[in-house]
Design an enzyme around this catalytic site. Structure first.
Site, PDB file in Angstrom:
ATOM      1  N   HIS A  44       0.846  -1.192   0.000  1.00  0.00           N
ATOM      2  CA  HIS A  44       0.000   0.000   0.000  1.00  0.00           C
ATOM      3  C   HIS A  44       0.882   1.244   0.000  1.00  0.00           C
ATOM      4  O   HIS A  44       2.053   1.192   0.382  1.00  0.00           O
ATOM      5  CB  HIS A  44      -0.964   0.010   1.189  1.00  0.00           C
ATOM      6  CG  HIS A  44      -0.289  -0.012   2.521  1.00  0.00           C
ATOM      7  ND1 HIS A  44       0.046  -1.180   3.152  1.00  0.00           N
ATOM      8  CD2 HIS A  44       0.137   0.986   3.322  1.00  0.00           C
ATOM      9  CE1 HIS A  44       0.648  -0.899   4.303  1.00  0.00           C
ATOM     10  NE2 HIS A  44       0.714   0.409   4.429  1.00  0.00           N
ATOM     11  N   CYS A  77      -8.145   2.735  -6.035  1.00  0.00           N
ATOM     12  CA  CYS A  77      -8.398   1.304  -5.839  1.00  0.00           C
ATOM     13  C   CYS A  77      -7.310   0.599  -6.644  1.00  0.00           C
ATOM     14  O   CYS A  77      -6.220   1.149  -6.812  1.00  0.00           O
ATOM     15  CB  CYS A  77      -9.819   0.930  -6.279  1.00  0.00           C
ATOM     16  SG  CYS A  77     -10.214   1.333  -7.991  1.00  0.00           S
ATOM     17  N   GLN A  81     -10.587   2.783 -11.754  1.00  0.00           N
ATOM     18  CA  GLN A  81     -11.573   2.901 -12.828  1.00  0.00           C
ATOM     19  C   GLN A  81     -13.001   2.915 -12.300  1.00  0.00           C
ATOM     20  O   GLN A  81     -13.869   3.529 -12.908  1.00  0.00           O
ATOM     21  CB  GLN A  81     -11.418   1.750 -13.826  1.00  0.00           C
ATOM     22  CG  GLN A  81     -10.138   1.817 -14.593  1.00  0.00           C
ATOM     23  CD  GLN A  81      -9.956   0.642 -15.535  1.00  0.00           C
ATOM     24  OE1 GLN A  81     -10.673  -0.356 -15.468  1.00  0.00           O
ATOM     25  NE2 GLN A  81      -8.985   0.748 -16.418  1.00  0.00           N
TER      26      GLN A  81
END
Length: 146
Positions: A44, A77, A81
């Site tokens: 992350h 994300c 999209q």
């Protein structure tokens, strides 16, 4: 201009975000919100908040309060999209509602906070910055080499 629709969203490149995160003063002014769900594996972005998209609606008031002093909030994300842009839009609407953001004519406003989406999401981010421990945490090469 306030964010009203998906076409109003501004996208930030991975290079722009990386530059901001490496600047001690500028990095204090932003928040990165990771809305990946079960695909939140393999790393992350450093200092990002994890708010799974499946749980985003009940967490919106908390996010608005927690991030209200940030100049820019960047959502992402995996690919940015669907979930990332959708979460950004939901956040913008909740923020306007909770903080009652209106200009002198009564029209909704963004209240000075820029709400953005990371172009290409974490997939594109990790392709360039995955191994960089200054920018990415808990990155697992094997997850991405498949």
């Amino acid at each position: 201009m306030s964010v009203q629709t998906l076409s109003d969203l501004k996208y930030v490149t991975r290079e722009e975000l990386a530059e901001t995160l490496q600047d001690p003063e500028e990095s204090k002014k932003i928040a990165v919100v990771d809305v990946r769900d079960d695909d939140h594996v393999g790393g992350h972005i450093a200092s990002s908040l994890w708010a799974p998209y499946q749980q985003i609606n009940p967490r919106l008031p908390e996010l608005v309060r927690r991030l209200q002093d940030k100049q820019r909030v960047i959502f992402h994300c995996a690919l940015s999209q669907q979930r990332g842009p959708s979460a950004a839009l939901k956040y913008a609407r909740e923020r306007r509602h909770l903080l009652n953001l209106k200009d002198e004519h009564g029209a909704e406003t963004d209240g000075g906070q820029e709400i953005c989406v990371l172009q290409g999401g974490f997939v594109l981010w990790q392709a360039k910055y995955g191994p960089d421990e200054r920018l990415t945490r808990e990155w697992v090469r094997d997850v991405w080499d498949e």
